[in-house]
Design a protein around this motif. Structure first.
Motif, PDB file in Angstrom:
ATOM      1  N   ILE A  43       0.838  -1.204   0.000  1.00  0.00           N
ATOM      2  CA  ILE A  43       0.000   0.000   0.000  1.00  0.00           C
ATOM      3  C   ILE A  43       0.876   1.257   0.000  1.00  0.00           C
ATOM      4  O   ILE A  43       0.627   2.224  -0.718  1.00  0.00           O
ATOM      5  CB  ILE A  43      -0.942  -0.005   1.221  1.00  0.00           C
ATOM      6  CG1 ILE A  43      -1.953  -1.144   1.090  1.00  0.00           C
ATOM      7  CG2 ILE A  43      -1.648   1.344   1.371  1.00  0.00           C
ATOM      8  CD1 ILE A  43      -2.951  -1.245   2.220  1.00  0.00           C
ATOM      9  N   LYS A  44       1.924   1.176   0.798  1.00  0.00           N
ATOM     10  CA  LYS A  44       2.853   2.287   0.920  1.00  0.00           C
ATOM     11  C   LYS A  44       3.445   2.685  -0.441  1.00  0.00           C
ATOM     12  O   LYS A  44       3.577   3.863  -0.763  1.00  0.00           O
ATOM     13  CB  LYS A  44       3.967   1.811   1.849  1.00  0.00           C
ATOM     14  CG  LYS A  44       4.851   2.848   2.405  1.00  0.00           C
ATOM     15  CD  LYS A  44       5.785   2.163   3.401  1.00  0.00           C
ATOM     16  CE  LYS A  44       6.958   3.072   3.701  1.00  0.00           C
ATOM     17  NZ  LYS A  44       7.794   2.492   4.751  1.00  0.00           N
ATOM     18  N   LYS A  45       3.790   1.669  -1.233  1.00  0.00           N
ATOM     19  CA  LYS A  45       4.367   1.950  -2.556  1.00  0.00           C
ATOM     20  C   LYS A  45       3.316   2.523  -3.496  1.00  0.00           C
ATOM     21  O   LYS A  45       3.604   3.373  -4.332  1.00  0.00           O
ATOM     22  CB  LYS A  45       4.943   0.668  -3.168  1.00  0.00           C
ATOM     23  CG  LYS A  45       6.195   0.214  -2.469  1.00  0.00           C
ATOM     24  CD  LYS A  45       7.173  -0.383  -3.468  1.00  0.00           C
ATOM     25  CE  LYS A  45       8.537  -0.564  -2.826  1.00  0.00           C
ATOM     26  NZ  LYS A  45       9.037  -1.924  -2.945  1.00  0.00           N
ATOM     27  N   SER A  46       2.078   2.025  -3.353  1.00  0.00           N
ATOM     28  CA  SER A  46       1.021   2.496  -4.250  1.00  0.00           C
ATOM     29  C   SER A  46       0.809   4.003  -4.077  1.00  0.00           C
ATOM     30  O   SER A  46       0.535   4.719  -5.035  1.00  0.00           O
ATOM     31  CB  SER A  46      -0.286   1.738  -3.997  1.00  0.00           C
ATOM     32  OG  SER A  46      -0.897   2.161  -2.800  1.00  0.00           O
ATOM     33  N   LEU A  47       0.974   4.477  -2.850  1.00  0.00           N
ATOM     34  CA  LEU A  47       0.833   5.909  -2.579  1.00  0.00           C
ATOM     35  C   LEU A  47       1.842   6.716  -3.385  1.00  0.00           C
ATOM     36  O   LEU A  47       1.504   7.722  -4.011  1.00  0.00           O
ATOM     37  CB  LEU A  47       1.119   6.168  -1.101  1.00  0.00           C
ATOM     38  CG  LEU A  47      -0.050   6.187  -0.137  1.00  0.00           C
ATOM     39  CD1 LEU A  47       0.460   6.173   1.282  1.00  0.00           C
ATOM     40  CD2 LEU A  47      -0.898   7.424  -0.375  1.00  0.00           C
ATOM     41  N   ASN A  48       3.099   6.250  -3.350  1.00  0.00           N
ATOM     42  CA  ASN A  48       4.141   6.947  -4.092  1.00  0.00           C
ATOM     43  C   ASN A  48       3.856   6.962  -5.585  1.00  0.00           C
ATOM     44  O   ASN A  48       4.072   7.962  -6.254  1.00  0.00           O
ATOM     45  CB  ASN A  48       5.492   6.277  -3.862  1.00  0.00           C
ATOM     46  CG  ASN A  48       6.048   6.659  -2.513  1.00  0.00           C
ATOM     47  OD1 ASN A  48       5.693   7.716  -1.981  1.00  0.00           O
ATOM     48  ND2 ASN A  48       6.878   5.813  -1.949  1.00  0.00           N
ATOM     49  N   ILE A  49       3.361   5.835  -6.082  1.00  0.00           N
ATOM     50  CA  ILE A  49       3.087   5.750  -7.518  1.00  0.00           C
ATOM     51  C   ILE A  49       1.982   6.722  -7.909  1.00  0.00           C
ATOM     52  O   ILE A  49       2.083   7.424  -8.914  1.00  0.00           O
ATOM     53  CB  ILE A  49       2.726   4.301  -7.910  1.00  0.00           C
ATOM     54  CG1 ILE A  49       3.947   3.400  -7.680  1.00  0.00           C
ATOM     55  CG2 ILE A  49       2.258   4.220  -9.363  1.00  0.00           C
ATOM     56  CD1 ILE A  49       3.686   1.937  -7.871  1.00  0.00           C
ATOM     57  N   LEU A  50       0.931   6.784  -7.091  1.00  0.00           N
ATOM     58  CA  LEU A  50      -0.160   7.728  -7.387  1.00  0.00           C
ATOM     59  C   LEU A  50       0.394   9.151  -7.408  1.00  0.00           C
ATOM     60  O   LEU A  50       0.136   9.920  -8.333  1.00  0.00           O
ATOM     61  CB  LEU A  50      -1.272   7.626  -6.339  1.00  0.00           C
ATOM     62  CG  LEU A  50      -2.102   6.340  -6.284  1.00  0.00           C
ATOM     63  CD1 LEU A  50      -3.204   6.476  -5.247  1.00  0.00           C
ATOM     64  CD2 LEU A  50      -2.712   6.013  -7.645  1.00  0.00           C
ATOM     65  N   ILE A  51       1.170   9.483  -6.384  1.00  0.00           N
ATOM     66  CA  ILE A  51       1.692  10.856  -6.281  1.00  0.00           C
ATOM     67  C   ILE A  51       2.615  11.164  -7.464  1.00  0.00           C
ATOM     68  O   ILE A  51       2.484  12.203  -8.113  1.00  0.00           O
ATOM     69  CB  ILE A  51       2.412  11.063  -4.931  1.00  0.00           C
ATOM     70  CG1 ILE A  51       1.397  10.960  -3.783  1.00  0.00           C
ATOM     71  CG2 ILE A  51       3.136  12.412  -4.895  1.00  0.00           C
ATOM     72  CD1 ILE A  51       2.004  10.912  -2.386  1.00  0.00           C
ATOM     73  N   LYS A 240       1.999  10.007   2.905  1.00  0.00           N
ATOM     74  CA  LYS A 240       3.117   9.555   2.084  1.00  0.00           C
ATOM     75  C   LYS A 240       4.261   9.073   2.978  1.00  0.00           C
ATOM     76  O   LYS A 240       4.587   9.713   3.978  1.00  0.00           O
ATOM     77  CB  LYS A 240       3.596  10.736   1.220  1.00  0.00           C
ATOM     78  CG  LYS A 240       4.582  10.349   0.176  1.00  0.00           C
ATOM     79  CD  LYS A 240       5.086  11.566  -0.572  1.00  0.00           C
ATOM     80  CE  LYS A 240       6.205  11.120  -1.498  1.00  0.00           C
ATOM     81  NZ  LYS A 240       6.921  12.239  -2.079  1.00  0.00           N
ATOM     82  N   GLY A 241       4.822   7.943   2.614  1.00  0.00           N
ATOM     83  CA  GLY A 241       5.936   7.417   3.395  1.00  0.00           C
ATOM     84  C   GLY A 241       5.513   6.814   4.719  1.00  0.00           C
ATOM     85  O   GLY A 241       6.332   6.588   5.605  1.00  0.00           O
ATOM     86  N   GLY A 242       4.196   6.589   4.883  1.00  0.00           N
ATOM     87  CA  GLY A 242       3.700   5.959   6.110  1.00  0.00           C
ATOM     88  C   GLY A 242       3.699   6.880   7.317  1.00  0.00           C
ATOM     89  O   GLY A 242       3.798   6.441   8.459  1.00  0.00           O
ATOM     90  N   ALA A 243       3.585   8.187   7.033  1.00  0.00           N
ATOM     91  CA  ALA A 243       3.654   9.179   8.124  1.00  0.00           C
ATOM     92  C   ALA A 243       2.305   9.357   8.824  1.00  0.00           C
ATOM     93  O   ALA A 243       1.768  10.456   8.880  1.00  0.00           O
ATOM     94  CB  ALA A 243       4.148  10.513   7.566  1.00  0.00           C
ATOM     95  N   TYR A 244       1.783   8.260   9.388  1.00  0.00           N
ATOM     96  CA  TYR A 244       0.456   8.331  10.005  1.00  0.00           C
ATOM     97  C   TYR A 244       0.417   9.227  11.237  1.00  0.00           C
ATOM     98  O   TYR A 244      -0.602   9.813  11.558  1.00  0.00           O
ATOM     99  CB  TYR A 244      -0.049   6.922  10.351  1.00  0.00           C
ATOM    100  CG  TYR A 244      -0.305   6.106   9.126  1.00  0.00           C
ATOM    101  CD1 TYR A 244      -1.502   6.224   8.444  1.00  0.00           C
ATOM    102  CD2 TYR A 244       0.661   5.260   8.615  1.00  0.00           C
ATOM    103  CE1 TYR A 244      -1.736   5.502   7.291  1.00  0.00           C
ATOM    104  CE2 TYR A 244       0.444   4.533   7.460  1.00  0.00           C
ATOM    105  CZ  TYR A 244      -0.766   4.659   6.805  1.00  0.00           C
ATOM    106  OH  TYR A 244      -0.990   3.961   5.671  1.00  0.00           O
ATOM    107  N   ASP A 245       1.558   9.315  11.922  1.00  0.00           N
ATOM    108  CA  ASP A 245       1.567  10.144  13.136  1.00  0.00           C
ATOM    109  C   ASP A 245       1.418  11.635  12.802  1.00  0.00           C
ATOM    110  O   ASP A 245       1.078  12.431  13.667  1.00  0.00           O
ATOM    111  CB  ASP A 245       2.823   9.875  13.963  1.00  0.00           C
ATOM    112  CG  ASP A 245       4.087   9.885  13.105  1.00  0.00           C
ATOM    113  OD1 ASP A 245       3.959   9.747  11.867  1.00  0.00           O
ATOM    114  OD2 ASP A 245       5.180  10.040  13.668  1.00  0.00           O
TER     115      ASP A 245
END
Ligand code: ADP
Length: 324
Positions: A43-51, A240-245
């Protein structure tokens, strides 16, 4: 009913006829690019691809079964965020989640999976529109079948925005007949509006979008004046990058990270007529309109689904979808 009503109905009928003789395929540009993501991707990679590709959604592909596996949209990322909120200790796992685990995430947080609807590209566009309204989907994949292998093929995805643009560009003779003001048509939502302020946290706004089942929240100041709009797609760069915090950051901070090509927000007045709104859609990349008064105070919001619903169903006998 006066002459205005008559003209209005004439305009609506013209547009509906148009949607019945055109296909979803007609909406597609001559050449286009389609980014399809493998269901096995993190999922994390998919975010980067979308962006990286400047897109907010993509069809998923199950390569094991050679089959279309649904659409990835901002709703999925919002689901992951909800999962993170409910199971904060799982953060290490969240980083390892693949797109194929999105269904498990839905189950874990107790949301109903979105119905995966698709249409054949050569079916009338009217059908795609009806299906979108019925399922509340904002975009619908066009799925064909390869004659030789019998396998499914995702041709493209069409959005409410693209359909309304297509209507606006090709039906000026009809949309110009739509002279009734939005207020009189009751187009949009004017009560119980979900709003936030620049100081609200991103997480608060996400919770509002989930609670109201909406895709945008107007950002207002203490005088109810509209400053901006936080959209579901604005969530994507936030994590992006898993920065949920970082979701505890304010809306103001998050909006400052918007991409350069952000098209801006569109407003209209309660007295504006639907023909003027179609002019705006023809010229700009509108995803919704915020209704404001002369002092820029928030009055309401008109979503593309509100417009599509009105254009398709107003005055129809079997308006079984209206009021849903
Ligand atoms: P779309 O389906 O076009 O993406 P939304 O999901 O944002 O649009 O809107 C769904 C419905 O909720 C529409 O009828 C719209 O008028 C209403 N709506 C949209 N935003 C808000 C909001 N911030 N507060 C209350 N209602 C809203």
């Amino acid at each position: 009913s006066g002459p205005l009503d008559k003209e209005q109905m004439q305009g609506l009928r013209g547009v509906r006829e148009f949607l019945k003789v055109r296909t979803s395929y007609d909406v597609l540009p001559l050449s286009f690019r389609l980014v399809v993501l493998d269901n096995n991707l993190l999922i994390k990679k998919s975010l980067n691809i979308l962006i990286q590709n400047g897109i907010v959604s993509a069809p998923l592909w199950d390569s094991q079964n050679s089959a279309f596996a649904g659409l990835l949209t901002s709703t999925d990322f919002i689901n992951v965020i909800q999962y993170y909120c409910q199971f904060p200790d799982e953060i290490a796992h969240i980083d390892q989640f693949r797109l194929s685990s999105l269904r498990d995430i839905e189950r874990a947080i107790g949301v109903l999976p979105l119905e995966t609807v698709s249409v054949h590209p050569m079916r009338p566009l009217y059908e795609a529109c009806r299906r979108m309204l019925k399922t509340r989907a904002r975009r619908i994949p066009l799925v064909d079948r390869d004659d030789e292998t019998g396998r499914e093929m995702v041709v493209s995805v069409i959005t409410q925005y693209r359909i309304l643009k297509f209507i606006a560009v090709n039906n000026e003779q009809y949309t110009m007949l739509l002279k009734k003001p939005v207020q009189e048509l009751g187009l949009g939502t004017y009560t119980d509006l979900a709003t936030a302020t620049m100081g609200s946290s991103v997480l608060d706004v996400i919770h509002l979008m989930v609670k109201y089942n909406i895709s945008a929240v107007p950002i207002i100041d203490k005088d109810n004046k509209v400053l901006n709009l936080f959209e579901a797609v604005d969530v994507i760069p936030c994590i992006k990058g898993g920065a949920y915090d970082e979701l505890s950051a304010t809306v103001g901070e998050a909006l400052s990270r918007r991409a350069e090509e952000f098209g801006g927000i569109y407003t209209c007045n309660e007295d504006d007529r639907l023909d003027a709104i179609f002019d705006t859609i023809r010229k700009s990349r509108v995803h919704r309109l915020i209704v404001v008064d002369d002092d820029n105070r928030l009055k309401g919001i008109i979503s593309l689904s509100d417009i599509l619903k009105y254009v398709l169903l107003y005055g129809e006998e079997d308006d079984d979808i209206r009021g849903n």
